[in-house]
Design a protein around this motif. Structure first.
Motif, mmCIF file in Angstrom:
data_model
loop_
_atom_site.group_PDB
_atom_site.id
_atom_site.type_symbol
_atom_site.label_atom_id
_atom_site.label_comp_id
_atom_site.label_asym_id
_atom_site.label_seq_id
_atom_site.Cartn_x
_atom_site.Cartn_y
_atom_site.Cartn_z
ATOM 1 N N ALA A 118 85.362 66.714 44.506
ATOM 2 C CA ALA A 118 84.093 66.707 45.247
ATOM 3 C C ALA A 118 83.516 66.743 44.320
ATOM 4 C CB ALA A 118 84.253 67.371 46.674
ATOM 5 N N TYR A 119 83.102 68.084 43.949
ATOM 6 C CA TYR A 119 82.183 68.381 42.855
ATOM 7 C C TYR A 119 81.561 67.282 42.411
ATOM 8 C CZ TYR A 119 79.015 70.526 39.753
ATOM 9 O OH TYR A 119 78.231 71.095 38.970
ATOM 10 N N PHE A 120 83.150 67.227 40.966
ATOM 11 C CA PHE A 120 82.732 65.609 40.138
ATOM 12 C C PHE A 120 82.766 64.166 40.967
ATOM 13 C CE2 PHE A 120 84.568 69.287 38.513
ATOM 14 C CZ PHE A 120 83.486 69.593 37.117
ATOM 15 N N VAL A 121 82.973 64.259 41.949
ATOM 16 C CA VAL A 121 82.475 62.726 42.555
ATOM 17 C C VAL A 121 80.801 62.273 42.585
ATOM 18 C CG1 VAL A 121 83.120 61.757 44.279
ATOM 19 C CG2 VAL A 121 85.097 62.822 43.540
ATOM 20 N N ALA A 122 80.565 63.596 43.158
ATOM 21 C CA ALA A 122 78.655 63.663 43.832
ATOM 22 C C ALA A 122 78.526 63.677 42.208
ATOM 23 C CB ALA A 122 78.418 65.050 43.796
ATOM 24 N N LEU A 123 78.880 63.973 40.971
ATOM 25 C CA LEU A 123 78.167 63.992 39.790
ATOM 26 C C LEU A 123 78.106 62.244 39.337
ATOM 27 C CD1 LEU A 123 79.122 67.513 37.745
ATOM 28 C CD2 LEU A 123 77.327 66.084 37.633
ATOM 29 N N GLY A 124 79.481 61.812 39.886
ATOM 30 C CA GLY A 124 79.593 60.553 39.501
ATOM 31 C C GLY A 124 78.690 59.444 39.913
ATOM 32 N N ILE A 125 78.482 60.292 41.722
ATOM 33 C CA ILE A 125 77.783 59.647 42.734
ATOM 34 C C ILE A 125 76.239 60.037 41.803
ATOM 35 C CG2 ILE A 125 76.369 59.192 44.534
ATOM 36 C CD1 ILE A 125 79.441 60.169 45.787
ATOM 37 N N VAL A 126 75.740 61.040 41.238
ATOM 38 C CA VAL A 126 74.436 61.312 40.774
ATOM 39 C C VAL A 126 74.009 60.421 39.144
ATOM 40 C CG1 VAL A 126 72.803 63.179 39.511
ATOM 41 C CG2 VAL A 126 73.999 63.242 42.343
ATOM 42 N N THR A 127 74.891 60.427 38.600
ATOM 43 C CA THR A 127 75.036 59.661 37.333
ATOM 44 C C THR A 127 74.638 57.539 37.912
ATOM 45 O OG1 THR A 127 76.328 60.962 36.364
ATOM 46 C CG2 THR A 127 75.757 58.864 34.549
ATOM 47 N N GLY A 128 75.837 57.806 39.145
ATOM 48 C CA GLY A 128 75.829 56.264 39.149
ATOM 49 C C GLY A 128 74.096 55.991 39.624
ATOM 50 N N THR A 129 73.038 57.189 40.023
ATOM 51 C CA THR A 129 71.983 56.779 41.003
ATOM 52 C C THR A 129 70.600 56.770 39.830
ATOM 53 O OG1 THR A 129 72.767 58.360 43.060
ATOM 54 C CG2 THR A 129 70.318 58.228 42.532
ATOM 55 N N VAL A 130 71.257 57.056 39.065
ATOM 56 C CA VAL A 130 70.011 57.506 37.584
ATOM 57 C C VAL A 130 70.399 56.040 36.488
ATOM 58 C CG1 VAL A 130 69.963 58.845 35.832
ATOM 59 C CG2 VAL A 130 69.915 60.170 37.200
ATOM 60 N N PHE A 131 71.555 55.808 36.886
ATOM 61 C CA PHE A 131 71.284 54.336 36.017
ATOM 62 C C PHE A 131 70.879 53.309 36.670
ATOM 63 C CE2 PHE A 131 73.454 50.145 35.779
ATOM 64 C CZ PHE A 131 73.087 49.762 34.647
ATOM 65 N N TRP A 132 71.107 53.489 38.495
ATOM 66 C CA TRP A 132 69.911 52.710 38.519
ATOM 67 C C TRP A 132 68.504 52.806 39.373
ATOM 68 C CZ3 TRP A 132 71.910 47.952 39.493
ATOM 69 C CH2 TRP A 132 73.415 48.065 39.863
ATOM 70 N N VAL A 133 67.945 53.671 38.897
ATOM 71 C CA VAL A 133 66.828 54.310 39.597
ATOM 72 C C VAL A 133 65.972 54.148 37.957
ATOM 73 C CG1 VAL A 133 65.092 56.152 39.111
ATOM 74 C CG2 VAL A 133 67.171 56.032 40.822
ATOM 75 N N LEU A 134 66.727 53.728 36.420
ATOM 76 C CA LEU A 134 66.421 54.309 35.291
ATOM 77 C C LEU A 134 66.341 52.532 35.350
ATOM 78 C CD1 LEU A 134 67.845 56.683 32.983
ATOM 79 C CD2 LEU A 134 65.399 56.857 33.812
ATOM 80 N N THR A 135 67.219 51.693 35.597
ATOM 81 C CA THR A 135 67.673 50.602 35.861
ATOM 82 C C THR A 135 66.897 49.430 36.547
ATOM 83 O OG1 THR A 135 70.010 50.423 35.082
ATOM 84 C CG2 THR A 135 68.904 48.228 35.398
ATOM 85 N N ALA B 179 88.739 61.967 36.126
ATOM 86 C CA ALA B 179 89.392 61.399 37.278
ATOM 87 C C ALA B 179 88.189 60.827 38.642
ATOM 88 C CB ALA B 179 90.769 61.025 37.491
ATOM 89 N N ALA B 180 87.885 62.248 39.009
ATOM 90 C CA ALA B 180 87.141 62.398 40.317
ATOM 91 C C ALA B 180 85.598 62.097 40.170
ATOM 92 C CB ALA B 180 87.317 63.389 40.245
ATOM 93 N N TYR B 181 85.354 62.544 38.275
ATOM 94 C CA TYR B 181 84.015 61.987 38.128
ATOM 95 C C TYR B 181 83.986 60.657 38.044
ATOM 96 C CZ TYR B 181 80.080 61.165 34.902
ATOM 97 O OH TYR B 181 78.484 60.447 35.127
ATOM 98 N N ARG B 182 84.900 59.173 37.424
ATOM 99 C CA ARG B 182 84.920 57.853 37.301
ATOM 100 C C ARG B 182 84.970 57.593 38.808
ATOM 101 N NH1 ARG B 182 89.787 57.201 34.415
ATOM 102 N NH2 ARG B 182 90.650 56.773 36.732
ATOM 103 N N VAL B 183 85.540 58.141 39.728
ATOM 104 C CA VAL B 183 85.951 57.127 40.966
ATOM 105 C C VAL B 183 84.688 57.095 41.753
ATOM 106 C CG1 VAL B 183 85.997 58.099 43.878
ATOM 107 C CG2 VAL B 183 87.552 57.851 41.518
ATOM 108 N N GLY B 184 83.505 58.835 41.804
ATOM 109 C CA GLY B 184 82.140 58.855 41.708
ATOM 110 C C GLY B 184 81.005 57.328 40.667
ATOM 111 N N LEU B 185 81.389 57.898 40.265
ATOM 112 C CA LEU B 185 80.499 56.938 39.250
ATOM 113 C C LEU B 185 80.961 55.098 39.390
ATOM 114 C CD1 LEU B 185 78.610 56.144 36.930
ATOM 115 C CD2 LEU B 185 80.491 56.009 35.169
ATOM 116 N N ILE B 186 82.358 54.922 39.405
ATOM 117 C CA ILE B 186 82.637 53.520 39.928
ATOM 118 C C ILE B 186 81.728 53.296 41.684
ATOM 119 C CG2 ILE B 186 84.485 52.050 40.642
ATOM 120 C CD1 ILE B 186 85.455 53.433 37.638
ATOM 121 N N THR B 187 82.230 53.821 42.347
ATOM 122 C CA THR B 187 81.547 53.902 44.482
ATOM 123 C C THR B 187 80.372 53.856 43.934
ATOM 124 O OG1 THR B 187 83.270 55.067 44.352
ATOM 125 C CG2 THR B 187 81.722 55.532 46.281
ATOM 126 N N ASN B 188 79.263 54.534 43.326
ATOM 127 C CA ASN B 188 77.547 54.454 43.113
ATOM 128 C C ASN B 188 77.905 53.031 42.440
ATOM 129 O OD1 ASN B 188 75.297 54.628 41.742
ATOM 130 N ND2 ASN B 188 75.245 56.528 43.435
#
Length: 153
Positions: A40-57, A115-124
């Motif tokens: 869950a920690y790495f999924v959350a990291l992926g979600i945060v990365t996705g959020t940063v991507f959306w903010v910068l975009t 894989a956990a990070y990727r799931v969080g990133l793709i989900t976000n």
């Protein structure tokens, strides 16, 4: 409205949005309930990365681009809707298929942090709520002229 107030207002709205239901909250809740805390920690990291991507975009001008090209907005909305319909369909299918494992454990990572990070990133990245939120926030709450200091912070 001063830039500091805009920044604090965006942060307070985002904190309220974090608690609203959506794909990000769903995947993290499922992992927490199944006591998969490290993944869950790495999924959350992926979600945060996705959020940063959306903010910068969005800061770079996605809100203007989406306002200018309504077909692009429709394409993003359709992609998000297709993702949510597919996700819901998989949930329903797992209920009616007797030999499948229940949908309460949707993803097997086999101990892979990537894989956990990727799931969080793709989900976000496929979360239509994230796109709508960030484009709406930056299009409506920020002043027209913003200093470079705001972008850095």
């Amino acid at each position: 409205m001063p830039l500091t107030h805009s920044f604090l207002f965006v942060c307070s709205i985002y904190l309220a949005v974090l608690a609203s239901p959506g794909p990000n909250l769903f995947i993290l809740s499922q992992m927490t309930l199944s006591q998969r805390y490290k993944e869950a920690y790495f999924v959350a990291l992926g979600i945060v990365t996705g959020t940063v991507f959306w903010v910068l975009t969005c800061i770079a001008g996605l809100a203007t681009l989406l306002a200018e090209y309504s077909s692009l907005t429709s394409a993003i909305q359709l992609a998000g809707a297709a993702y949510l319909v597919g996700y819901g369909g998989r949930m329903l299918w797992s209920l009616v298929t007797p030999n499948r494992r229940p949908f309460t454990d949707p993803v097997k990572f086999n101990g892979s942090r990537f894989a956990a990070y990727r799931v969080g990133l793709i989900t976000n990245l496929t979360n239509p709520k994230a796109v709508g939120f960030w484009t709406g926030v930056f299009a409506t709450l920020l002043p027209d002229k913003i200093s470079i200091y705001f972008y850095i912070t």
